[in-house]
Design an enzyme around this catalytic site. Structure first.
Site, PDB file in Angstrom:
ATOM      1  N   SER A 135      88.566  53.072  59.629  1.00  0.00           N
ATOM      2  CA  SER A 135      89.513  51.987  59.874  1.00  0.00           C
ATOM      3  C   SER A 135      90.896  52.484  59.477  1.00  0.00           C
ATOM      4  O   SER A 135      91.106  52.854  58.320  1.00  0.00           O
ATOM      5  CB  SER A 135      89.091  50.778  59.024  1.00  0.00           C
ATOM      6  OG  SER A 135      90.088  49.778  59.057  1.00  0.00           O
ATOM      7  N   LYS A 161      88.777  52.463  64.394  1.00  0.00           N
ATOM      8  CA  LYS A 161      89.268  51.072  64.380  1.00  0.00           C
ATOM      9  C   LYS A 161      90.724  51.096  63.962  1.00  0.00           C
ATOM     10  O   LYS A 161      91.089  51.728  62.975  1.00  0.00           O
ATOM     11  CB  LYS A 161      88.421  50.257  63.401  1.00  0.00           C
ATOM     12  CG  LYS A 161      89.042  48.935  62.959  1.00  0.00           C
ATOM     13  CD  LYS A 161      88.014  48.072  62.215  1.00  0.00           C
ATOM     14  CE  LYS A 161      88.633  47.330  61.043  1.00  0.00           C
ATOM     15  NZ  LYS A 161      87.631  46.502  60.309  1.00  0.00           N
ATOM     16  N   LYS A 163      94.168  48.811  62.995  1.00  0.00           N
ATOM     17  CA  LYS A 163      94.729  47.521  62.610  1.00  0.00           C
ATOM     18  C   LYS A 163      95.872  47.201  63.574  1.00  0.00           C
ATOM     19  O   LYS A 163      96.678  48.084  63.907  1.00  0.00           O
ATOM     20  CB  LYS A 163      95.262  47.578  61.177  1.00  0.00           C
ATOM     21  CG  LYS A 163      94.179  47.798  60.142  1.00  0.00           C
ATOM     22  CD  LYS A 163      93.315  46.565  59.988  1.00  0.00           C
ATOM     23  CE  LYS A 163      92.308  46.730  58.868  1.00  0.00           C
ATOM     24  NZ  LYS A 163      91.470  45.540  58.689  1.00  0.00           N
ATOM     25  N   ASP A 188      91.494  45.454  64.910  1.00  0.00           N
ATOM     26  CA  ASP A 188      91.283  44.385  63.920  1.00  0.00           C
ATOM     27  C   ASP A 188      92.640  43.781  63.591  1.00  0.00           C
ATOM     28  O   ASP A 188      93.544  44.481  63.129  1.00  0.00           O
ATOM     29  CB  ASP A 188      90.634  44.977  62.660  1.00  0.00           C
ATOM     30  CG  ASP A 188      90.320  43.933  61.585  1.00  0.00           C
ATOM     31  OD1 ASP A 188      90.606  42.737  61.801  1.00  0.00           O
ATOM     32  OD2 ASP A 188      89.782  44.325  60.527  1.00  0.00           O
ATOM     33  N   GLU A 213      88.554  42.350  66.546  1.00  0.00           N
ATOM     34  CA  GLU A 213      88.077  41.731  65.305  1.00  0.00           C
ATOM     35  C   GLU A 213      89.104  40.723  64.788  1.00  0.00           C
ATOM     36  O   GLU A 213      90.295  41.040  64.690  1.00  0.00           O
ATOM     37  CB  GLU A 213      87.829  42.841  64.275  1.00  0.00           C
ATOM     38  CG  GLU A 213      87.226  42.383  62.963  1.00  0.00           C
ATOM     39  CD  GLU A 213      86.942  43.556  62.007  1.00  0.00           C
ATOM     40  OE1 GLU A 213      86.797  44.706  62.466  1.00  0.00           O
ATOM     41  OE2 GLU A 213      86.891  43.306  60.795  1.00  0.00           O
ATOM     42  N   ASP A 238      85.221  38.398  61.242  1.00  0.00           N
ATOM     43  CA  ASP A 238      85.143  38.945  59.887  1.00  0.00           C
ATOM     44  C   ASP A 238      85.443  37.791  58.925  1.00  0.00           C
ATOM     45  O   ASP A 238      84.522  37.073  58.498  1.00  0.00           O
ATOM     46  CB  ASP A 238      86.152  40.119  59.776  1.00  0.00           C
ATOM     47  CG  ASP A 238      86.294  40.706  58.383  1.00  0.00           C
ATOM     48  OD1 ASP A 238      85.738  40.158  57.421  1.00  0.00           O
ATOM     49  OD2 ASP A 238      87.009  41.720  58.225  1.00  0.00           O
ATOM     50  N   LYS A 262      80.075  41.619  55.711  1.00  0.00           N
ATOM     51  CA  LYS A 262      80.483  42.198  54.421  1.00  0.00           C
ATOM     52  C   LYS A 262      79.768  41.362  53.381  1.00  0.00           C
ATOM     53  O   LYS A 262      80.047  40.165  53.261  1.00  0.00           O
ATOM     54  CB  LYS A 262      81.994  42.071  54.211  1.00  0.00           C
ATOM     55  CG  LYS A 262      82.836  42.894  55.166  1.00  0.00           C
ATOM     56  CD  LYS A 262      84.325  42.708  54.891  1.00  0.00           C
ATOM     57  CE  LYS A 262      85.136  43.482  55.929  1.00  0.00           C
ATOM     58  NZ  LYS A 262      86.577  43.151  55.876  1.00  0.00           N
ATOM     59  N   GLY A 290      83.791  46.879  55.525  1.00  0.00           N
ATOM     60  CA  GLY A 290      84.084  47.411  54.195  1.00  0.00           C
ATOM     61  C   GLY A 290      85.338  46.788  53.635  1.00  0.00           C
ATOM     62  O   GLY A 290      86.151  46.219  54.381  1.00  0.00           O
TER      63      GLY A 290
HETATM   64  O1  OSB Z   1      89.506  43.467  57.747  1.00  0.00           O
HETATM   65  O2  OSB Z   1      87.979  44.940  57.730  1.00  0.00           O
HETATM   66  C1  OSB Z   1      89.002  44.457  57.232  1.00  0.00           C
HETATM   67  C2  OSB Z   1      90.187  46.621  54.313  1.00  0.00           C
HETATM   68  C3  OSB Z   1      90.687  45.670  53.472  1.00  0.00           C
HETATM   69  C4  OSB Z   1      90.679  44.345  53.867  1.00  0.00           C
HETATM   70  C5  OSB Z   1      90.150  43.992  55.106  1.00  0.00           C
HETATM   71  C6  OSB Z   1      89.623  44.953  55.942  1.00  0.00           C
HETATM   72  C7  OSB Z   1      89.667  46.289  55.561  1.00  0.00           C
HETATM   73  C8  OSB Z   1      89.224  47.393  56.397  1.00  0.00           C
HETATM   74  C9  OSB Z   1      88.804  48.648  55.675  1.00  0.00           C
HETATM   75  O3  OSB Z   1      89.281  47.403  57.592  1.00  0.00           O
HETATM   76  C10 OSB Z   1      87.423  49.055  55.938  1.00  0.00           C
HETATM   77  C11 OSB Z   1      86.957  50.142  54.976  1.00  0.00           C
HETATM   78  O4  OSB Z   1      86.466  49.820  53.876  1.00  0.00           O
HETATM   79  O5  OSB Z   1      87.090  51.324  55.345  1.00  0.00           O
HETATM   80 MG    MG Z   2      88.376  42.946  59.418  1.00  0.00          MG
END
Ligand code: OSB
Ligand code: MG
Length: 373
Positions: A135, A161, A163, A188, A213, A238, A262, A290
């Site tokens: 991510s 992935k 952001k 995401d 996402e 999520d 999660k 995660g």
């Molecule tokens: O939205 O999935 C999320 C990290 C912090 C808060 C929210 C998210 C995330 C990630 C990181 O996308 C995923 C990872 O642990 O590598």
């Molecule tokens: Mg997310």
């Protein structure tokens, strides 16, 4: 044979790279670790709470308060039997899913260690490697992002992935797709859009994304259903999935076609297993999200991702993607030939806490043994 002592540790572990989402930039991983001691054994769990109520309303301060003043005292002195039995003592506390999830994780670790079994085996896992992706946070420029993707692809990560947020979305994804036409790609938004942005989000249908996402509000289901009806790309929820009941509502409404599980967000492993079973019975794919966990939380996530319904790659990258030195050993390493992590084969979580490293990154610590409660 009863729960004798619970230790709480608030930690701050510096990241290798700061991580930026639509709600801000994080330079270090904040969390509360719990160690539950019984019968000469110790089980570990992690509440991946931030210092700000952003992704989740819980913070390091609220989780500490709820663990120290309510959850730990409810468990101390109880006989070490089944997880289900012990969870009944946590149930009177409403909300605070991450605080509860940390204690539940420690109980699973403890009970799996007592049985001498890896947690994945105890849960009924069906694989010894789990497929993972990476991510990537919002970057300062498009060239930086393209270079980050290239570096992670070279390191062996298949699924990427990204952001997104308003202003860092369609143009960026178009450029990424031009450079990387064939990679498994998803985005995401961490709730950065509203239904008024539906046309902008529909433009993402052109880029063959695995999913979008959490585009809309963290507590919404109805607008996600409206949006899903207007898109070809599957929506994945999520933040909006906070319990098995919410997962059921989301599926009934067709608010999403994929769920990011999660365990910390939904209040623990038992709730995560229920969501997994519900989705599996309806043919809805799930994957393991995660929260940039330490090796303790990561080991639990990896065990969870061995269950049969986890058919999409998880946000479970190798330790080196997050931190230089973790508080648990050994570090998770990427199997570059198939973009997987190997499921630990030792008892319980299958990782050991490095107490020296833990004390270096600990900012607050307390032992609860019933004498002060
Ligand atoms: O939205 O999935 C999320 C990290 C912090 C808060 C929210 C998210 C995330 C990630 C990181 O996308 C995923 C990872 O642990 O590598
Ligand atoms: Mg997310």
């Amino acid at each position: 044979m009863k729960i004798e002592r619970i230790d709480l540790y608030q930690i701050a572990l510096p990241y290798v790279h700061p991580f930026e989402t639509s709600f801000g930039l994080e330079r270090e991983h904040h969390a509360i670790l719990v160690a539950v001691r019984a019968d000469g054994l110790t089980g570990w769990g992690e509440a991946p709470v931030s210092t700000r109520p952003a992704y989740s309303y819980e913070t390091t301060v609220t989780a500490w308060h709820v663990l120290r003043d309510f959850l730990a005292p409810a468990l101390l002195g109880q006989p070490l039997e089944t997880v289900e039995g012990l969870l009944s003592f946590l149930r009177p506390v409403r909300g605070h899913p991450m605080a509860k999830a940390a204690l539940e994780a420690a109980l699973w670790d403890l009970l799996a260690r007592r049985e001498g079994l890896p947690l994945a085996r105890l849960l009924g896992g069906v694989r010894d490697r789990v497929e993972v992706g990476v991510s990537i946070g919002i970057q300062e420029s498009l060239p930086h992002l393209l270079a980050r993707i290239e570096a992670f692809r070279e390191a062996g990560y298949r699924r990427i992935k990204l952001k997104i947020k308003p202003g860092w979305d369609v143009g960026v994804i178009r450029a990424v797709r031009e450079q990387f036409p064939d990679i498994p790609l998803m985005v995401d938004a961490n709730a950065a859009y509203t239904l008024a942005d539906a046309d902008r989000l529909r433009a993402l249908d052109d880029f063959d994304l695995l999913m979008i996402e959490q585009p809309l509000s963290y507590d919404d289901l109805v607008d996600h259903a409206r949006l899903q009806a207007r898109l070809c790309t599957p929506l994945c929820l999520d933040e909006s999935i906070t319990s098995p009941a919410q997962a059921r509502c989301a599926l009934e409404l067709d608010a999403c076609r994929i769920i990011n599980i999660k365990q910390a967000r939904v209040g623990g492993l038992t709730a995560a297993l229920q969501i997994h079973d519900l989705c599996r019975s309806r043919g809805v794919p799930v994957w393991c999200g995660g929260l940039l966990e330490t090796g303790v939380g990561r080991a639990l996530n990896v065990a969870l991702a061995t269950l049969p319904g986890f058919t999409l790659p998880g946000d479970l990258s190798a330790t080196a993607r997050y931190v230089r030195r973790d508080i648990a050993l050994p570090p998770f390493e990427l199997n570059t030939e198939d973009s997987t992590l190997t499921v630990p084969s030792g008892p319980g979580l299958g990782v050991e806490v490095d107490e020296g490293r833990l004390s270096e990154v600990t900012r607050r610590r307390e032992t609860l043994d019933g004498t002060t409660a």
